[in-house]
Design an enzyme around this catalytic site. Structure first.
Site, PDB file in Angstrom:
ATOM      1  N   GLY A 152       2.073   2.757   3.662  1.00 59.40           N
ATOM      2  CA  GLY A 152       2.938   1.888   5.043  1.00 59.40           C
ATOM      3  C   GLY A 152       3.406   0.809   3.871  1.00 59.40           C
ATOM      4  O   GLY A 152       3.617   0.706   2.620  1.00 59.40           O
ATOM      5  N   ASN A 153       4.271  -0.340   5.020  1.00 58.73           N
ATOM      6  CA  ASN A 153       4.241  -0.982   4.465  1.00 58.73           C
ATOM      7  C   ASN A 153       4.108  -2.244   5.541  1.00 58.73           C
ATOM      8  O   ASN A 153       3.884  -2.506   6.509  1.00 58.73           O
ATOM      9  CB  ASN A 153       5.722  -0.699   4.197  1.00 58.73           C
ATOM     10  N   ARG A 154       5.077  -3.764   4.853  1.00 59.93           N
ATOM     11  CA  ARG A 154       4.104  -4.721   5.733  1.00 59.93           C
ATOM     12  C   ARG A 154       5.008  -5.343   7.558  1.00 59.93           C
ATOM     13  O   ARG A 154       4.721  -6.318   8.195  1.00 59.93           O
ATOM     14  CB  ARG A 154       3.811  -6.677   5.080  1.00 59.93           C
ATOM     15  N   ALA A 170      11.597  -0.778   7.853  1.00 59.34           N
ATOM     16  CA  ALA A 170      11.853  -0.921   6.807  1.00 59.34           C
ATOM     17  C   ALA A 170      10.540   0.330   6.019  1.00 59.34           C
ATOM     18  O   ALA A 170       9.805   0.945   6.378  1.00 59.34           O
ATOM     19  CB  ALA A 170      10.404  -2.032   6.231  1.00 59.34           C
TER      20      ALA A 170
END
Ligand code: PMT
Length: 408
Positions: free
Chosen positions: A207-209, A274
């Site tokens: 995933g990402n932040r 994102a």
């Protein structure tokens, strides 16, 4: 400040009922006029007198006491501009879904034509019971908006999903309905927000932040201008903005499918999500076991959703992308705006602390393929969302709010 609205705050029988006072306090601080209506069981948890002092109005409960010589439930339904039921108990949700009208609050809800928002609060097992989930589905289909409960300690002492969100979060979720103008009435805005999750196996993901805060702020801002808003969102813990159509997705390919389906019927599209550039080539169906060895995971490239949308863009549609950069080099940003085929690129430096991913604040620079560069400044994401929409409007200039160039 938002223009003052008449808010009917319904309180039902949940231990969280005492928190309605804080919700009323915040709404009052924003200048709204609050009329509380409590069910009989709510009054076992809720200090009625405090509610009357806080709001300056009687707290009505009984259908017949409230008559006061007139048809009070109809009067209350007619004069409310929004009904917020917080907390909404399992019993009340069932009543609302079935259209029962055996007390003042349920009768008002049946008679009302204004938006209704519910914030369920109950034990996790009750919330996820198929009967309640079915009722919530029915209510969503009738455009009753839900502010989903949060995870945390519950009345039973157990941890789980079922807690009433904080008054601040409830207010944030209903803000667009309280603040609404008609400046963008007739305009359909599609926003993507949040991260994507790419499964490694049923338990793990890449995933990402992204928290979704930037995209949700844009969706709320567009709603508050009277636009019809669709939000396609990766996993976040932000309550969905009241009034938006919301599609929850996890992977980049799910986001792509949703964005491509929705894009043709929208006038303005803003990709703040994102999106993971890569996904796992072969996620396993069962949980991958620890085997004492290093893992090699093969990644393959995800579709570039924004570029794909730009190829389908029709005359009259306006496309906005974001750029998450660690070095803000203007020639590269102009190249990115051109290459992605957007009308505007909003760039943020995600290497700086206090802005970008997860933060409440951001610092945006607007760039166009023709080389225009404009600093929108450092501010809260909500304030920047407002500035971004103003700048989009100035460059897009649909001839009049209700005359967006036709593209379908
Ligand atoms: O969610 P928050 O915590 O509030 O954080 C906000 C944010 C930092 C996520 C947001 O401001 C932001 O910068 N979003 C875009 C992040 C990103 O993916 O940037 P990018 O430079 O990698 O991509 C450029 C554009 O292409 C973006 O509009 C992105 O949505 C889009 N994209 C990227 C990859 C891909 N496969 N498909 C895409 O459509």
């Amino acid at each position: 400040m938002a223009s003052s609205k008449r808010v009917l705050l319904g309180i039902t029988g949940s231990i969280a009922a005492y928190r309605s006072l804080d919700i009323a306090r915040l709404l009052r601080q924003e200048g709204h006029d609050i009329q509380m209506v409590a069910t009989r069981s709510a009054l076992r948890f809720f200090p009625r007198l405090n509610g009357e002092v806080f709001t300056g109005h009687p707290v009505y409960s009984d259908l017949f006491d409230a008559m006061g010589g007139g048809v009070r439930h109809i009067e209350l339904a007619d004069k409310s501009q929004i009904i917020l039921i917080a907390p909404a108990s399992a019993d009340f949700i069932a009543k609302l879904a079935l259209g029962l009208a055996d007390d003042l609050l349920s009768t008002i809800c049946l008679a009302a034509t204004c938006p209704i928002v519910i914030a369920p609060a109950m034990e996790e097992k009750m919330y996820f019971h198929p009967a309640i989930q079915e009722h919530l589905k029915t209510l969503r289909a009738r455009r009753v908006q839900e502010i989903p409960p949060e995870k945390g300690p519950l009345a039973s002492g157990k941890e789980g999903v079922g807690r009433l969100p904080s008054p601040e979060r409830i207010l944030e979720a209903i803000q667009p309905s309280l603040n609404v103008s008609d400046a963008w009435s007739g305009i359909r805005v599609l926003v993507s927000a949040g991260p994507t999750y790419e499964p490694i196996d049923p338990v793990r993901f890449l995933g990402n932040r992204s928290s979704g805060k930037m995209g949700y702020a844009l969706a709320r801002e567009a709603l508050s201008r009277g636009a019809a808003v669709t939000l396609v969102t990766g996993p976040t813990n932000i309550p969905p903005p009241v009034g938006a159509r919301v599609f929850q997705i996890e992977t980049a390919r799910e986001m792509e499918e949703n964005m491509h389906r929705e894009f043709p019927s929208h006038d303005l599209c803003i990709m703040a999500a994102a999106v993971g550039d890569y996904r796992i080539s072969s996620p396993t169906i069962s949980k991958r076991k620890k085997d004492g060895k290093d893992w090699e995971i093969l990644l393959c490239e995800n579709p570039d959703i924004l570029s794909g949308l730009s190829q389908k863009k029709k005359k009259g549609q306006f496309l906005v992308g974001f750029a998450a950069e660690t070095e803000m080099e203007i020639p590269l940003l102009i190249g990115k705006a051109t290459h992605k085929g957007v009308d505007i690129l909003l760039a943020n430096d995600v290497s700086r602390s206090g802005i970008g991913f997860s933060s409440d604040n951001n610092d945006l620079t607007l760039v166009t393929p023709s080389g225009e560069v404009l600093a929108l400044g450092h501010d809260s994401k909500q304030v920047l969302a407002g500035r971004a929409l103003d700048e989009i409007w100035n460059r897009w200039k649909p001839t009049a709010p209700n005359q967006v160039p036709k593209h379908e």
